[in-house]
Design an enzyme around this catalytic site. Sequence first.
Site: not given
Ligand code: NAD
Length: 499
Positions: A149, A176-177, A226, A281, A383
């Site tokens: 998101f 989806e957010r 994440s 991130c 985190e």
């Molecule tokens: P998230 O892991 O909750 O969601 C990421 C994606 O995974 C979304 O599209 C979501 O729909 C999907 N998802 C959620 N739950 C799932 C499940 N149980 N099984 C399969 N798919 C699932 O992450 P977020 O809260 O949207 O974003 C924040 C996180 O992303 C933080 O941990 C941040 O550090 C990380 N991030 C990392 C980078 C990088 O390049 N390393 C960049 C941006 C964000």
Amino acid sequence: MKTIGHLIAGSAAPAAAQRFGDVFDPNAGVVQARVALGDAAALEAAVAAARAAQPAWAATNPQRRARVMFAFKALVEKNMDQLAHMLSSEHGKVIADAKGDIQRGLEVIEFACGVPHLLKGEYTQGAGPGIDVYSMRVPLGIGAGITPFNFPAMIPMWMFGVAIACGNAFILKPSERDPSVPVRLAELMLEAGAPEGILQVVHGDKEMVDAILDHPEIGAVSFVGSSDIAHYVYSRGVAAGKRVQAMGGAKNHGVVMPDADLDQVVKELAGAAFGSAGERCMALPVVVPVGEKTANALRDKLIPAIAALRIGVSTDPDADYGPVVNAAHKARVEGWIQTGVDEGAELVVDGRGFALQGHEKGFFIGPTLFDRVKPSMQSYKEEIFGPVLQIVRAESFEEALELPTKHQYGNGVALFTRNGHAAREFAARVNVGMVGINVPIPVPVAYHSFGGWKRSAFGDHNQHGMEGVRFWTRVKTITQRWPDGSAEGGNAFVIPTMG
Ligand code: NAD
């Protein structure tokens, strides 16, 4: 209420979904739209359109593909204000920061405009008698991206910019957010001349992600989110025979040496720790001053700098940062603040209970500062992803270097110093993928590559730059001979050598 649906085969797909997710207005703290949570059937429709479109797109010469990217860049620039407001209204980041999100993505599109050059192969004339060898990079076919998101414009563009320029069809499953901007970007790609089926958007949660990971015709998956989910996506995708890159969470440290310019550091830290409400991130949520004197001076300067921060609705041009993305995330961040208190860290500034006048239901959190945080604390190890800065005091350069090096995450790190030798040592020895020297947020430019180490990334290739081109293509090598009939044949039963 508005429904946000998939974009399949060039048009908005009818809302056949059985399930929907809430999309909030984080400034007001209310639901503003619902998003379709798709299933395997929706994905199947997108794969069918991708399958139909991709061969002709791959056969389109790279200069023509680049022209579509140039046109897309111009359209995004033309629509910048609309996109930034749309992004800000679902995510909660301030407009200037939303424009930065879009601009950083556009820089990858600019990189992708160079695809004719990037895809040039290698050639060896006369590798053996009458034998020439050449290698070329060919697209994988259908690729997919699953995005978080916190950068709803930049991260999709990191992925589809390079994938599509390289000749792939791309299916995007955004968060989806805040799903509206990715759909708008896909509409602009169509307007720019990308054939239907080359960039499609399917919405959803785990069900859609699993459908993508299991689909036999999707050759590569790029994920950002994440770490636990990144690891899950990596493992399941690789088990299904796909190429997978999966970027995860982070806990970036900023090490402050005694010789650093503290006024400059505090200015940089305020933006890097609290900008976008800490939902980056590459934020700097941990600061490590070296020596008690540095720590005390830094703390004394941080307190008034934090008091001066302005938290406002995301459309307020004077706000430094806006609300976090939803109520669940607000509760999670505030839970971590309580954990820090329970673990014995010193809570210097408490951002809980912050209410913005006239927007009391909004998902706002005030800036929070902890001092005397210990590496053994859970609130240090994990985190938080909110406007929370933790001071971890170190006695020496070696002790400070050890903290990011031993941390489970290894996305980014920064060192603030005037000492070139210390900087050089730090950059060489720290066990982290992206290093800033007097640069608080060392996100590499588009023509270099983005990627962390340890639990911040699973898989072999980074995002964008040449690493992105390598991820979205595979190499074919041709060894050829055009006999004129005069050459004597060798022993066909012995492995051929060029000797
Ligand atoms: P998230 O892991 O909750 O969601 C990421 C994606 O995974 C979304 O599209 C979501 O729909 C999907 N998802 C959620 N739950 C799932 C499940 N149980 N099984 C399969 N798919 C699932 O992450 P977020 O809260 O949207 O974003 C924040 C996180 O992303 C933080 O941990 C941040 O550090 C990380 N991030 C990392 C980078 C990088 O390049 N390393 C960049 C941006 C964000």
